[in-house]
Write a protein that holds these residues in place. Structure first.
Motif, PDB file in Angstrom:
ATOM      1  N   ALA A  22      56.982  19.636  63.778  1.00  0.00           N
ATOM      2  CA  ALA A  22      57.098  19.155  62.398  1.00  0.00           C
ATOM      3  C   ALA A  22      58.389  19.667  61.748  1.00  0.00           C
ATOM      4  N   ILE A  47      52.605  22.338  67.245  1.00  0.00           N
ATOM      5  CA  ILE A  47      52.752  21.208  66.335  1.00  0.00           C
ATOM      6  C   ILE A  47      53.640  21.551  65.139  1.00  0.00           C
ATOM      7  N   GLU A 104      56.519   9.349  68.273  1.00  0.00           N
ATOM      8  CA  GLU A 104      57.345   9.842  67.163  1.00  0.00           C
ATOM      9  C   GLU A 104      58.767  10.158  67.632  1.00  0.00           C
ATOM     10  N   VAL A 105      58.902  10.493  68.914  1.00  0.00           N
ATOM     11  CA  VAL A 105      60.228  10.852  69.425  1.00  0.00           C
ATOM     12  C   VAL A 105      61.189   9.668  69.329  1.00  0.00           C
ATOM     13  N   TRP A 106      60.644   8.451  69.309  1.00  0.00           N
ATOM     14  CA  TRP A 106      61.532   7.282  69.147  1.00  0.00           C
ATOM     15  C   TRP A 106      62.316   7.378  67.851  1.00  0.00           C
ATOM     16  N   LEU A 107      61.658   7.869  66.796  1.00  0.00           N
ATOM     17  CA  LEU A 107      62.354   8.031  65.517  1.00  0.00           C
ATOM     18  C   LEU A 107      63.427   9.115  65.618  1.00  0.00           C
ATOM     19  N   ILE A 108      63.041  10.245  66.217  1.00  0.00           N
ATOM     20  CA  ILE A 108      63.979  11.358  66.336  1.00  0.00           C
ATOM     21  C   ILE A 108      65.188  10.929  67.151  1.00  0.00           C
ATOM     22  N   THR A 109      64.930  10.212  68.243  1.00  0.00           N
ATOM     23  CA  THR A 109      66.029   9.785  69.096  1.00  0.00           C
ATOM     24  C   THR A 109      66.874   8.715  68.412  1.00  0.00           C
ATOM     25  N   PHE A 130      63.099  15.962  74.734  1.00  0.00           N
ATOM     26  CA  PHE A 130      61.981  15.929  73.801  1.00  0.00           C
ATOM     27  C   PHE A 130      60.995  14.812  74.126  1.00  0.00           C
ATOM     28  N   PHE A 131      61.502  13.696  74.640  1.00  0.00           N
ATOM     29  CA  PHE A 131      60.601  12.632  75.084  1.00  0.00           C
ATOM     30  C   PHE A 131      59.663  13.152  76.169  1.00  0.00           C
ATOM     31  N   ALA A 183      51.570  15.037  61.261  1.00  0.00           N
ATOM     32  CA  ALA A 183      51.531  15.701  62.566  1.00  0.00           C
ATOM     33  C   ALA A 183      50.574  16.887  62.548  1.00  0.00           C
ATOM     34  N   LEU A 188      55.728  12.932  57.487  1.00  0.00           N
ATOM     35  CA  LEU A 188      55.622  13.151  58.939  1.00  0.00           C
ATOM     36  C   LEU A 188      55.095  14.550  59.247  1.00  0.00           C
ATOM     37  N   ILE A 189      55.528  15.543  58.461  1.00  0.00           N
ATOM     38  CA  ILE A 189      55.046  16.910  58.689  1.00  0.00           C
ATOM     39  C   ILE A 189      53.531  16.955  58.487  1.00  0.00           C
ATOM     40  N   LEU A 199      61.799  18.070  63.039  1.00  0.00           N
ATOM     41  CA  LEU A 199      62.203  16.822  62.394  1.00  0.00           C
ATOM     42  C   LEU A 199      63.181  17.088  61.258  1.00  0.00           C
ATOM     43  N   SER A 212      57.039  15.763  74.599  1.00  0.00           N
ATOM     44  CA  SER A 212      55.975  15.218  73.764  1.00  0.00           C
ATOM     45  C   SER A 212      55.038  14.316  74.548  1.00  0.00           C
ATOM     46  N   THR A 213      55.615  13.461  75.394  1.00  0.00           N
ATOM     47  CA  THR A 213      54.776  12.525  76.128  1.00  0.00           C
ATOM     48  C   THR A 213      53.872  13.271  77.115  1.00  0.00           C
ATOM     49  N   TRP A 260      50.608   9.540  70.216  1.00  0.00           N
ATOM     50  CA  TRP A 260      51.355   9.480  68.950  1.00  0.00           C
ATOM     51  C   TRP A 260      52.583  10.383  68.969  1.00  0.00           C
ATOM     52  N   ASP A 261      52.447  11.555  69.587  1.00  0.00           N
ATOM     53  CA  ASP A 261      53.558  12.512  69.543  1.00  0.00           C
ATOM     54  C   ASP A 261      54.765  11.976  70.319  1.00  0.00           C
ATOM     55  N   GLY A 262      54.492  11.397  71.482  1.00  0.00           N
ATOM     56  CA  GLY A 262      55.568  10.785  72.250  1.00  0.00           C
ATOM     57  C   GLY A 262      56.204   9.625  71.484  1.00  0.00           C
TER      58      GLY A 262
END
Lengths: 529, 351
Positions: A67, A63, B59-64, A103-104, B99, B95-96, A70, A107-108, B55-57
């Protein structure tokens, strides 16, 4: 205050910190997936326990990597907007591919794995972990493709002074990227192997100290058990000795891989970034000898202050070209070449800020590159040697009683981490004064380079940068303490810390501090936050 | 073909942002509800575990979204992210903390530990939602950018009413959306309370978003963007009626449709400008002057055509796997992690 310096510190701190979490994720992931595969195939309890225990530590560490990742993604635009504008046409693509194609997945599917115990069919559940682990490896690949383009820009042509991508395949198969990626993956496996080795050693030592395991006359292990301690049964010994030996083996093999890929990478670097390798050698004069020890004021960056003490003749030529007599160019010969190709002073242009028109120092920080290179190799070699010794010492099924060797084994966990950090600091600092390094040889795209001094965000003040570097560093430090404390706590708890059912085992009067925890329903979750 | 690519990528990035708001929106909302919706630790835990696997998956929408903006519109990415330096630092910190808190809260067992991390989840969600909202708000209304796209006027030059409105809009949306999600995913008192929250608070909490959309439509809207605007209003009313009637699925779908349609109005109205300059319209970043070259956009299109359907498919499958409502009895009891060594000493003391 100089915004470039602060922004560089922020980037460096974030990246080094990020790359403490990431190699452990990359190194531990495949090992845990292997353990679960063995459990699914053999149905043997020990593999399940290993999966659960190491999986728990994997997640505690994972985790923090997410973090800090990002910050990595955002800071290009935030602190390095001129860089982002210059390289955007080519550099953004691997980052976006990382998000969409790696990364998708990671994480998923990790979410599916964590919550999927007892809910997904066994094999499908195993597949979710493998997909997540593959995601993290592919993710590392795309990030290193992006980084390698900064070391060796390919697949572009200059349009109005800005690189425009013409060949994605060239970017994805950049020889620098392929070498650096495999080097980093092996380096990460070394971290994972050392981690397993140190912690399993501690557990086996604990079992001996508690009188659970003893040795017979032939110094072979006699496995015992203590039912008073949750999880300290016979299978527990099996878990730790196997973890230890798997870890040591992974570490030894990883070091072999690191050496081979590092050699390839080094040869490319001699070719592509000769100044970086000359700096790593502290080699002022051209020659063929590898420096084992050089003294003098490396930090001064002045060649006159450096004196080679121990040198291996011909070794440098061997590292660079696999022969013993090709002369390798030293700093004194390279500097005029760089000055001729890329100028003696920075252009007079507002985008260089206070560096506008300043003379360019083409020699990277010698102290850091010289010692970074040696610390990388030194710590890596130390870890591999220790792992080989560990394999020998544990050949009769347990560890020696010595508390000191146990402490060394636990401390040894840090060696591969240190090697990884030193390697990255060396290669990134060695690229200076460029953020995108020009390659004097023709294999990179000619004329594509950028000075670090021109890369920061012109509109962002040093105050903003200083504020963020202080905030982020403080948060990183605090969270590192929390992570290490949690890892220590779960390690000290042994297998039972990751498998509550072992702790509950015989005595059902274990207090449950959640209402409803005792009247278990059939659909109760196997895991909940 | 090449001429249409920047526009297509504008649509794709809009879709990524909508995906982020739609999915991470309820994660943020659930996080914020931890702060005030209940006093019992068991209920907080139940709420958190509705987003646990996903939730973690999300969050990747933001990163992408960030990375795709970098790849497809580097000038937009560079100007927006550097101009909003300070708010984005807070988004990152939020966000840090969120998470780490989600992962670590269950790994300690004192009340202080758990409550502290719960607050970190809530505040982290709140700060991140507000910051992202402010950034999106300013993207539609403009920043003081010079000819190079750099912010003029110092560290707080971005701060204005639009930033606050955008921030409030996203926070309000997340609260309502999160409540609708909780009502859909839980049983018992949490479900009932969440449903009542939607009924009581949907209108005031979504008002900033409605004002923002109307303002952008009024300022530069096109005729066709009135259509999604109408859809948004109808969907909101339908969602609210659904919540009142106890139809949680309809309520959730209504609010989600409201967001998608509202975002369509927003993005449609500003097109082709991606980031206006408040100093001089000549400095505006548009789909055409901020984008990458045709080759890069073509490559990225292929990647997106392969990647996005895959992501949608396996994320949808994840929601299918975890489709059942949660109730408090399903949450396993917390188990204390005791050092194996200490246990030995205790056992000896007993003998």
């Amino acid at each position: 205050m100089d915004p470039v310096e602060i922004a560089r510190w922020q980037f460096g701190i974030t990246t080094v910190y990020h790359f403490w979490m990431v190699p452990l994720t990359l190194g531990l992931g495949p090992v845990v997936a292997f353990m679960q595969t063995m459990w699914v195939r053999t149905g043997h309890e020990r593999w399940l326990r290993m999966t659960k225990f190491w999986g728990k530590l994997y997640l505690i560490n994972f985790i923090l990597g997410v973090a800090t990742g990002l910050v990595q993604e955002f800071q290009f635009g935030m602190a390095w907007s001129e860089y982002s504008r210059f390289v955007g046409d080519v550099f953004g693509a691997p980052l976006a591919m990382e998000g969409l194609l790696a990364f998708f997945f990671e994480s998923t599917f990790l979410g599916l794995w964590i919550f999927g115990w007892n809910r997904l069919p066994k094999k499908l559940h195993l597949a979710t972990l493998w997909i997540a682990v593959a995601g993290s490896v592919v993710s590392a690949y795309f990030i290193i493709v992006a980084n390698s383009w900064m070391q060796h820009p390919v697949g572009v042509e200059l349009v109005d002074g800005r690189p425009v991508m013409t060949d994605i395949w060239a970017v994805l198969t950049n020889n620098t990227a392929l070498a650096a990626f495999s080097h980093a993956i092996f380096g990460a496996l070394g971290v994972g192997g050392g981690f397993l080795l140190g912690i399993a050693w501690y557990q086996l030592w604990q079992r001996r100290r508690d009188g659970i395991d003893t040795v017979d006359a032939a110094r072979r292990v006699v496995v015992g058990e203590n039912r008073a301690i949750p999880g300290r049964d016979r299978a527990d010994h099996d878990v730790w000795i196997r973890s230890l030996r798997v870890g040591a083996l992974v570490a030894v093999v990883a070091f072999g891989g690191v050496a081979v890929t590092g050699d390839v990478q080094g040869k490319l670097m001699f070719d592509q970034q000769p100044m970086k390798m000359a700096a790593a050698e502290g080699a002022c004069e051209s020659g063929t000898s590898f420096s084992v020890l050089s003294v003098g004021e490396l930090g001064s960056g002045e060649c006159e202050d450096i004196e080679g003490i121990i040198e291996i003749p011909g070794m440098l030529s061997f590292l660079a070209h696999s022969d013993f007599d090709t002369e390798i160019q030293g700093i004194k010969d390279l500097e005029p070449m760089y000055q001729e190709l890329y100028g003696e002073t920075l252009p007079v242009d507002p985008k260089y800020g206070e560096y506008s028109g300043a003379p360019i120092d083409y020699v990277p920080n010698l102290e850091i590159t010289y010692w970074g290179f040696r610390l990388m190799i030194g710590f890596g070699g130390l870890a591999a040697f220790a792992a080989a010794v560990a394999l020998w010492l544990t050949r009769r099924g347990t560890v020696p009683e010595s508390a000191w060797i146990m402490r060394l084994a636990v401390l040894g966990i840090l060696a591969p981490f240190a090697a990884n950090s030193a390697g990255w600091i060396f290669t990134e600092m060695g690229r200076q004064p460029f953020v995108v390094a020009p390659n004097p040889n023709p294999s990179g795209t000619d004329g594509v380079f950028m000075f670090t001094a021109a890369a920061v965000s012109p509109g962002v003040s040093w105050g903003e940068l200083l504020f963020s570097v202080i905030c982020l560093t403080a948060v990183y430090a605090a969270l590192l303490v929390v992570e290490v404390l949690l890892l220590v706590k779960y390690v000290r708890g042994g297998i039972a810390s990751a498998m509550p059912e072992l702790a509950h085992g015989d005595d059902d009067d274990t207090p449950s501090d959640e209402p409803g925890g005792d009247d278990r329903r059939s659909d109760v979750l196997a895991f909940a936050y | 073909m090449t001429e249409i690519l920047p526009t297509l990528w504008f649509v794709a990035i809009g879709a990524l942002w909508v995906g982020f708001l739609l999915l991470e929106g309820f994660d943020f909302g659930v996080g914020m509800h931890l702060l005030f919706s209940t006093r019992t630790p068991a209920e907080r835990r139940l709420m958190l575990n509705t987003i646990g696997p996903v939730w973690d998956g999300n969050e990747v929408w933001l990163i992408t979204a960030g990375a795709a903006t970098f790849a497809a519109f580097p000038f937009w990415y560079a100007s927006l992210f550097s101009a909003l330096y300070l708010p984005l630092v807070f988004v990152l910190l939020g966000l840090i903390f969120r998470a780490v808190a989600i992962e670590y809260r269950g790994k300690g067992h004192t009340e202080r530990w758990v409550r502290g991390w719960d607050r970190a989840i809530g505040l982290g969600s709140l700060v991140a939602a507000f910051g992202v909202g402010a950034a999106l708000g300013l993207t539609t209304t403009g920043l003081p950018l010079d000819a190079n796209g750099d912010r003029v006027g110092g560290a707080f030059a971005w701060f204005n009413g639009w930033a606050v409105l955008g921030g409030l809009a996203v926070v309000g949306f997340c609260l309502v959306h999160g409540a609708a999600f909780l009502a859909l995913k839980t049983e018992g008192p949490v479900r009932e309370r969440a449903r009542r929250f939607v009924v009581r608070w949907a209108v005031p909490a979504l008002a900033p978003l409605v004002v923002w959309v109307l303002a952008v439509q009024f300022d530069g809207g096109k005729l066709w963007t009135l259509l999604p605007l109408g859809v948004a209003v109808v969907a909101l009313v339908a969602g609210w009626l659904g919540a009142r009637a106890g139809r949680e699925g309809r309520a959730f779908a209504g609010i989600a449709t409201f967001l998608v349609a509202g975002a369509l109005t927003l993005f449609g109205s500003v097109y082709p400008t991606v980031l206006p300059s408040t100093l001089d319209p000549a400095f505006d970043l548009t789909v055409f002057n901020a984008s990458s070259g045709g080759y890069t956009l073509g490559v990225m299109s292929v990647v997106a055509l392969i990647g996005l359907p895959l992501v949608l498919a396996y994320q949808a499958w994840t929601y299918w796997v975890f489709r059942k409502r949660l109730h408090a009895d399903q949450i396993p009891g917390a188990h204390a992690v005791l050092p194996a060594v200490l246990q030995r000493k205790l056992a000896q003391a007993e003998k």
